[in-house]
Design an enzyme around this catalytic site. Structure first.
Site, PDB file in Angstrom:
ATOM      1  N   TYR A 155       0.862  -1.183   0.000  1.00 53.25           N
ATOM      2  CA  TYR A 155       0.000   0.000   0.000  1.00 53.25           C
ATOM      3  C   TYR A 155       0.898   1.232   0.000  1.00 53.25           C
ATOM      4  CZ  TYR A 155      -3.237   3.565   1.879  1.00 53.25           C
ATOM      5  OH  TYR A 155      -3.988   4.705   2.077  1.00 53.25           O
ATOM      6  N   ASP A 250       9.316   2.855  -1.442  1.00 54.91           N
ATOM      7  CA  ASP A 250       8.389   3.543  -0.549  1.00 54.91           C
ATOM      8  C   ASP A 250       8.801   3.216   0.888  1.00 54.91           C
ATOM      9  OD1 ASP A 250       4.760   3.563  -0.059  1.00 54.91           O
ATOM     10  OD2 ASP A 250       6.420   4.477   1.043  1.00 54.91           O
ATOM     11  N   LYS A 278       5.822   9.476   8.197  1.00 54.57           N
ATOM     12  CA  LYS A 278       5.733   8.906   9.550  1.00 54.57           C
ATOM     13  C   LYS A 278       6.840   9.397  10.500  1.00 54.57           C
ATOM     14  CE  LYS A 278       3.162   4.939   7.811  1.00 54.57           C
ATOM     15  NZ  LYS A 278       1.836   4.889   8.442  1.00 54.57           N
TER      16      LYS A 278
HETATM   17  P1  KE4 Z   1      -0.250   8.547   4.554  1.00 52.52           P
HETATM   18  O1  KE4 Z   1      -0.912   9.245   3.392  1.00 52.52           O
HETATM   19  O2  KE4 Z   1      -1.243   7.728   5.358  1.00 52.52           O
HETATM   20  O3  KE4 Z   1       0.590   9.494   5.428  1.00 52.52           O
HETATM   21  O4  KE4 Z   1       0.831   7.524   3.981  1.00 52.52           O
HETATM   22  C1  KE4 Z   1       0.414   6.582   3.031  1.00 52.52           C
HETATM   23  C2  KE4 Z   1       1.390   5.413   3.064  1.00 52.52           C
HETATM   24  C3  KE4 Z   1       2.357   5.320   2.089  1.00 52.52           C
HETATM   25  N1  KE4 Z   1       3.243   4.296   2.079  1.00 52.52           N
HETATM   26  C4  KE4 Z   1       3.224   3.338   3.045  1.00 52.52           C
HETATM   27  C5  KE4 Z   1       4.220   2.228   2.996  1.00 52.52           C
HETATM   28  C6  KE4 Z   1       2.253   3.399   4.073  1.00 52.52           C
HETATM   29  O5  KE4 Z   1       2.225   2.437   5.024  1.00 52.52           O
HETATM   30  C7  KE4 Z   1       1.324   4.451   4.099  1.00 52.52           C
HETATM   31  C8  KE4 Z   1       0.236   4.567   5.155  1.00 52.52           C
HETATM   32  N2  KE4 Z   1       0.220   3.535   6.136  1.00 52.52           N
HETATM   33  C9  KE4 Z   1      -1.055   3.290   6.774  1.00 52.52           C
HETATM   34  C10 KE4 Z   1      -0.920   2.111   7.726  1.00 52.52           C
HETATM   35  N3  KE4 Z   1      -0.422   0.946   7.128  1.00 52.52           N
HETATM   36  C11 KE4 Z   1      -1.551   4.512   7.489  1.00 52.52           C
HETATM   37  C12 KE4 Z   1      -2.661   4.256   8.471  1.00 52.52           C
HETATM   38  C13 KE4 Z   1      -4.004   4.584   7.901  1.00 52.52           C
HETATM   39  O6  KE4 Z   1      -4.199   4.434   6.677  1.00 52.52           O
HETATM   40  O7  KE4 Z   1      -4.860   5.000   8.706  1.00 52.52           O
END
Ligand code: KE4
Length: 443
Positions: A155, A250, A278
């Protein structure tokens, strides 16, 4: 016969979380601001959190939990680290946002370059989603190609080109993974199994010279924690270089998590572009994308690729990030985190074995996932073969025991430097009780 008053008295009053969730559902889709928070994968209703401190969070009913979600990764130092709080307080007194250049963003960019030698230029944004969608746009502009390659179970945020699932058959054109994603756009994304070198070579054979980018979580976190198999990242690097496809790591989760220099430091494979988030923001909204100058200088105003953001490089988030990275660079930080994480996972495996519950735990540094499976989990298909109902039972048992795990089998748990040996012991004790509830009914 019970009177109305009596039966009323017997009905337990809703908890504050329940009351808030009822109200929230009338105001926000599903009552949440991000789907996984709704606890739908594990049953029950979400907790509403009032505050955090160190390794712990406290819900609005005053219940305290050991936190292994840590805001989905950012809080590698735990909640309200005093130095991070102080840095944000000082920054706030000078102003929350200017929409102009600030010295802090230069400092943070320097720290990123020091940590990630592959990043010659970097652009700060406000989320991981922004970072990955912008990185793809740069790759498409630089190569003049439209197709991209991703991996099942990975993801990368919710931009249209990345909300795509594998088409029928291996290395076929993708299908929308959400309504609202145009099929024509989804078909520009090819999704293949993670850790599958044969599928990788088939994709680069079938789409020779057509792939603008290959984007990968170098350690997958979004199907649960799945490490790269030996040779997988290296083969991806070779094939992308041969066909001048932009390799995007990523590292939104793995950056500063699995090593200070992320997975590219840990595995010795350098991408062309890297996305971060993060931990980089220390708990405040930050994302970043960066890499080779020849690619990043396509980005406006240096080049023609447009990307912008009101709060990009926000002074508060930058202050939190700079201070967080400063603490991470201190001698022994990662060694301490590794020791705690190793001890925790060993204890969980022992507790599962004691209870006779089949468990596979994947761990890289201080990110880990306990899969309710007796088989190795190396990709999305094997992750989905896990016993998710048993995971939900375990999750609820741990929550009852004061342990807050990610509310999904397909997410990664995190350890912080605030987690103590005592916290580990308490967690394993709770796991002993929770695994007992997961045992197959005898007879
Ligand atoms: P954000 O847009 O949520 O800041 O980041 C997206 C993203 C991009 N790449 C990776 C590898 C990620 O894990 C994420 C977002 N992670 C999720 C949890 N696995 C965020 C939590 C959520 O969606 O509420």
């Amino acid at each position: 016969m019970a009177t109305m008053a009596g039966s009323e008295a017997r009905r337990t009053l809703p908890t504050n979380s329940q009351w808030l969730f009822t109200k929230a559902q009338r105001l926000m889709p599903g009552g949440v601001n991000s789907p996984v928070r709704a606890f739908r994968a594990v049953g029950g209703e979400p907790l509403f959190i009032a505050r955090g401190h160190g390794s712990r969070i406290v819900d609005v009913d005053g219940r305290e939990y050991l936190d292994y979600v840590l805001s989905w990764g950012p809080l590698i130092l735990g909640h309200c680290h005093p130095e991070v709080v102080g840095a944000v307080e000082r920054a706030l007194r000078d102003g929350s946002s200017f929409g102009a250049c600030t010295p802090g963003e230069v400092t943070l960019a320097e720290r990123i370059q020091e940590a990630f030698p592959s990043i010659e230029r970097v652009r700060l944004v406000s989320s991981g989603t922004e970072a990955t969608l912008a990185a793809l746009r740069v790759a498409r502009a630089a190569t003049g190609r439209d197709k991209i390659l991703k991996f099942d179970g990975c993801y990368h945020g919710h931009s249209d080109s990345l909300l795509v699932k594998a088409g029928s058959g291996v290395a076929t054109l993708g299908l929308p993974d959400s309504p609202g994603v145009p099929r024509a756009l989804a078909e520009l994304t090819v999704s293949i199994p993670y850790n599958d070198i044969a599928a990788l070579e088939e994709a680069f054979r079938r789409y020779r010279g057509e792939l603008a980018a290959a984007i990968v979580e170098p350690v997958a976190g979004n199907m649960g924690c799945v490490p790269p198999q030996p040779g997988f990242l290296e083969r991806l690097r070779t094939l992308t270089a041969e066909q001048e496809t932009v390799l995007i790591f990523d590292e939104v989760i793995t950056g500063f998590r699995v090593a200070y220099g992320g997975a590219q430091q840990l595995y010795g494979v350098q991408p062309d572009l890297t996305t971060l988030g993060k931990i980089l923001g220390g708990g405040l909204p930050v994302g970043a994308y960066g890499g080779k100058a020849r690619l990043m200088d396509y980005v406006a105003p240096a080049g023609p690729v447009y990307q912008a953001g009101t709060l990009s490089g926000n002074p508060l988030a930058v202050a939190a990030g700079i201070k967080t990275l400063e603490v991470l660079r201190r001698p022994g930080f990662y060694a301490g985190l590794e020791a705690t994480s190793q001890r925790l996972v060993a204890g969980l495996l022992a507790a599962a074995q004691q209870a006779g519950v089949p468990l596979t735990v994947n761990r890289v540094g201080s990110m880990f996932t306990a899969f309710f499976s007796s088989r190795p989990v190396t990709d999305y298909v094997s992750a989905c073969a896990s016993h998710t109902a048993r995971f939900a039972t375990f999750f609820r048992g741990m929550l009852h025991g004061g342990i807050y795990l990610p509310p999904s089998q397909f997410e990664t748990a995190f350890v912080s430097s605030a987690h103590s040996q005592e916290d580990v012991a308490v967690t394993i004790e709770a796991a002993n009780r929770a695994f007992a509830q997961c045992r197959e009914p005898s007879g």
